[in-house]
Write an enzyme that holds these catalytic residues in place. Structure first.
Site, PDB file in Angstrom:
ATOM      1  CG  HIS A  83      24.380  -5.959  -4.486  1.00 23.54           C
ATOM      2  ND1 HIS A  83      24.713  -6.796  -3.580  1.00 23.54           N
ATOM      3  CD2 HIS A  83      25.683  -5.457  -4.682  1.00 23.54           C
ATOM      4  CE1 HIS A  83      25.858  -6.846  -2.966  1.00 23.54           C
ATOM      5  NE2 HIS A  83      26.408  -6.028  -3.924  1.00 23.54           N
ATOM      6  CG  ASP A 219      22.514  -9.316  -2.224  1.00 24.86           C
ATOM      7  OD1 ASP A 219      22.257  -9.503  -3.380  1.00 24.86           O
ATOM      8  OD2 ASP A 219      23.120  -8.337  -1.635  1.00 24.86           O
ATOM      9  CB  SER A 644      29.381  -7.862  -4.386  1.00 21.99           C
ATOM     10  OG  SER A 644      29.413  -6.741  -3.493  1.00 21.99           O
TER      11      SER A 644
END
Length: 713
Positions: A83, A219, A644
């Protein structure tokens, strides 16, 4: 300086473990290092941060200003979240070459894809500069003058402190303005896409599974940093060579088990751990519900179009994910704050605070802080709510309005600085709008506008609304704007901006869409922004004094600075949790769970045929754990947005996972960390390697890494 002596004490006092915290890596020696070793860490604080020799910090660059990444080979191979690289993957995707759907893998370096405006930034050195930044500030009386002087000092120091020509000095504030730290940085701008799994792996579960556990998302995405022949930052060139890092992470396939030590390094964006109860009550009761309702309406419209049209799905994929991310986060945050009784805990602490103020004889200095907070947050409430509605509706979630606002700013430039500045801004806008309109669909945006303008007209505080929206027929307004405004297409926009400044200003002021934006912006800037800014400045000053008082009056507490997008270390253990009565979550998930969630053809839960085949044949290579393929695990590391892509490290500093999310019940950790339910979610590095090797057939990338293979006994 007394305060700095207190700050040093905070890093040497022994306290209980695993209560959260985002710690500055240069200040780990003392309390933090002892605590980390108690939890199982085998390396030293100097191994994590050292200015004179390579250390872990040299392998953790900031990824494009919003995420974290880690270097995992001697050739500058970079790992981050899917992402985080989503925009780059999307930008290279077309209907014919859909890398979002099918994935992308460069089988040789010549195939790696350059990315415009993508950069990564390394930390070279961290140094306290508090005294220099605050020089001459104490003598000033007004908060505005103090802030101006601080900024002047920061600008001067950033220019004059030692650095190489390719480096940058960045000074950031900590403890709400009570401490200032310099970060000497190096930024690399030639960063190329190397590999990305299909969204059915990298985004598996999509928005349904976002912020929740158990999770089964691979991810991750891979990039490579390129440098000039001297290993220094350089603009993209075919002559650039792979970057040679000072340090890169060995990759461990030993696996993890419950209670193993974990450490996460990264760039957490923003936390507000020390807000007073009045601010938290406002977030729970007013601000979060308003923002949630706006985004909920926008998401429902976009989702309906995306499910019916693949071209729209590609156009809106990144935007939808961005909107949904914090929509769901705010929902979980509100639930978590209520469940953990955060408000009551804050109020109890404030009573203790008042008692300590009285006992220490600090009434004159700190005695009125909480009463002033209460007064200010009561007064700012309608302004803060109006500000959030304006930001969410005009600037973030309705594209025609956000486009119109840029033209409004263009008009302001003309009024303030004249035609030359106007022309410079206009030319930049025309170039920048081309990419924005590439991912714009007028039919989708019209339906979003219809929903959001109705909320704005009926839910935003009425005393601040422009006259045109008071009791407005929003359906009729929607039809008029989208049938008459030139802002619904790139060609229309260029038509509006064609000509000299006077011509353009006259033309845009006749446009229906611009007229609406201008009335909304004028009303906001006249009736809301000045008073909000005035009251917010008072709260900033109060918060700084409140933080100073907390540091002085609670010297034995674990007081870490709020996140501010600077490099931090957080640590804890692999650990499950119980979100509610009779429910216990294990700390690890496996590929079995992917297959259990599999819904053929569903854009959130579809599974590639090859992955199903690998599962059926149990073809996991060296990455299996007792015949099962690990996917994700959770830990007690205190993370937030910006973490992240952060490396999850074991006790020896080897890479064991990739941070990408938090559990829904614990998203309130930005405001209140509860060790019982706050968990960060990491994709297991063995799943990453399995996808690269067995699924993608890109074993050459695994061969580039330093794999730590010895198994746990």
């Amino acid at each position: 300086m007394k305060l700095l002596r207190l700050l040093v004490l905070l890093f040497v006092l022994p306290v209980s473990a695993q209560q959260g915290g985002m710690w500055i890596p240069s200040l780990l020696k003392g309390m933090n290092e002892k605590e980390m070793k108690t939890l199982g860490m085998k390396i030293s604080a100097a191994d994590i941060y050292d200015v004179n020799k390579s250390s872990l910090k040299d392998a953790v660059p900031h990824f494009n200003g919003g995420c974290t990444s880690e270097v995992i080979s001697s050739k500058g191979l970079l790992l981050t979240n899917h992402h985080c690289g989503y925009g780059e993957i999307q930008s290279h995707s077309t209907v014919d070459h859909d890398y979002l759907t099918n994935g992308f893998w460069a089988m040789k370096q010549e195939d790696e894809l350059p990315n415009k405006d993508l950069e990564v930034t390394f930390i070279v050195k961290i140094e306290d500069v508090t005294n220099k930044v605050l020089e001459g500030v104490a003598a000033l009386t007004s908060e505005a003058d103090k802030q101006k002087k601080i900024q002047e000092n920061i600008n001067m120091l950033s220019r004059t402190l030692p650095k190489e020509s390719w480096q940058e000095n960045k000074i950031r504030t900590f403890y709400d303005g009570n401490q200032y730290i310099l970060f000497l940085t190096e930024t690399y701008t030639d960063v190329r896409l190397v590999g990305a799994p299909p969204s059915s792996i990298g985004k598996f579960g999509s928005d349904t599974d976002n912020w929740v556990w158990p999770r089964h998302t691979g991810d991750f995405s891979l990039f490579r940093i390129y440098a000039d022949k001297n290993n220094r930052p350089a603009a993209y060139s075919k002559d650039n060579v792979p970057y040679k890092p000072k340090h890169f992470f060995p990759v461990s396939i030993k696996g993890v088990k419950e209670n193993d030590f974990t450490m996460v390094m990264g760039y957490p964006g923003r936390t507000q751990e020390y807000l007073p109860s009045y601010a938290v009550a406002q977030i729970i009761n007013d601000l979060n519900p308003a923002k949630i309702e706006v985004r909920d309406a926008a998401l429902k419209v976009q989702d309906g179009f995306m499910r019916k049209d693949n071209a729209i799905k590609i156009q809106y994929a990144s935007k939808y994910a961005s909107i949904a991310n914090y929509w769901k986060k705010w929902i979980g945050e509100t639930k978590g704050l209520k469940k953990s009784n955060a408000l009551a805990i804050k109020q109890k602490f404030e009573q203790e605070f008042q008692d300590k103020v009285a006992k220490s004889g600090k009434q004159a200095e700190y005695g009125n802080l909480l009463a002033d907070f209460k007064k200010n947050y009561t007064e700012i409430a309608p302004y803060a709510l109006s500000r959030d509605y304006y930001t969410e509706v005009v600037l973030r979630n309705t594209e025609l309005l956000s486009f119109g606002y840029r033209l409004f700013q263009l008009e302001q430039v003309y009024n303030a600085k004249g035609e030359q500045a106007f022309n410079d801004r206009k030319n930049n806008l025309i170039a920048g709008f081309e990419d924005l309109y590439k991912d714009f669909n007028a039919n989708v945006d019209e339906k979003v506008f219809e929903q959001l303008i109705a909320l704005y007209a009926t839910k935003s505080p009425k005393q601040f609304l422009p006259a045109s929206l008071v009791n407005a027929d929003t359906k009729k307004l929607t039809e008029e704007v989208y049938s008459q405004s030139k802002l619904t297409s790139y060609n229309g926009l260029k038509e509006l901006l064609n000509g000299d400044a006077k011509t353009v200003i006259e033309r845009i002021n006749k446009d229906k869409g611009f007229q609406l934006v201008k009335t909304m912006a004028d009303s906001y800037l006249k009736n809301v922004a000045p008073k909000y800014d005035e009251l917010n400045l008072k709260n900033i000053a109060l918060q700084r004094t409140y933080m100073k008082a907390i540091l002085e009056l609670f010297p034995n507490n674990r007081i870490f600075p709020d996140a501010n997008s600077t490099l931090r270390v957080t640590y804890g253990k692999v650990k499950g949790y119980s979100p509610s009565d009779a429910v216990i979550y294990e700390p690890m998930t496996y590929l079995d769970g992917v297959i259990e969630k599999y819904v053929p053809g569903d854009y959130e839960f579809d599974v590639p045929a090859k992955l199903i085949s690998l599962y059926n044949n149990k073809d996991y290579g060296q990455y299996a754990d007792k015949g099962r393929m690990p996917v994700c695990f959770i830990g007690t590391n205190h993370t937030t947005g910006g973490n992240s892509g952060s490396p999850a490290l074991d006790a020896e500093g080897n890479l064991i996972g990739l941070n990408f999310d938090r559990v829904w019940e614990g998203t309130m950790s930005d405001i209140h960390y509860d060790p019982a339910i706050c968990r960060n979610i990491m994709v297991d590095i063995r799943y990453v390697l399995f996808i690269i090797d067995k699924y993608a057939g890109a074993k050459h990338l695994v061969d580039e890494m330093k794999i730590v293979q010895n198994k746990k006994k």
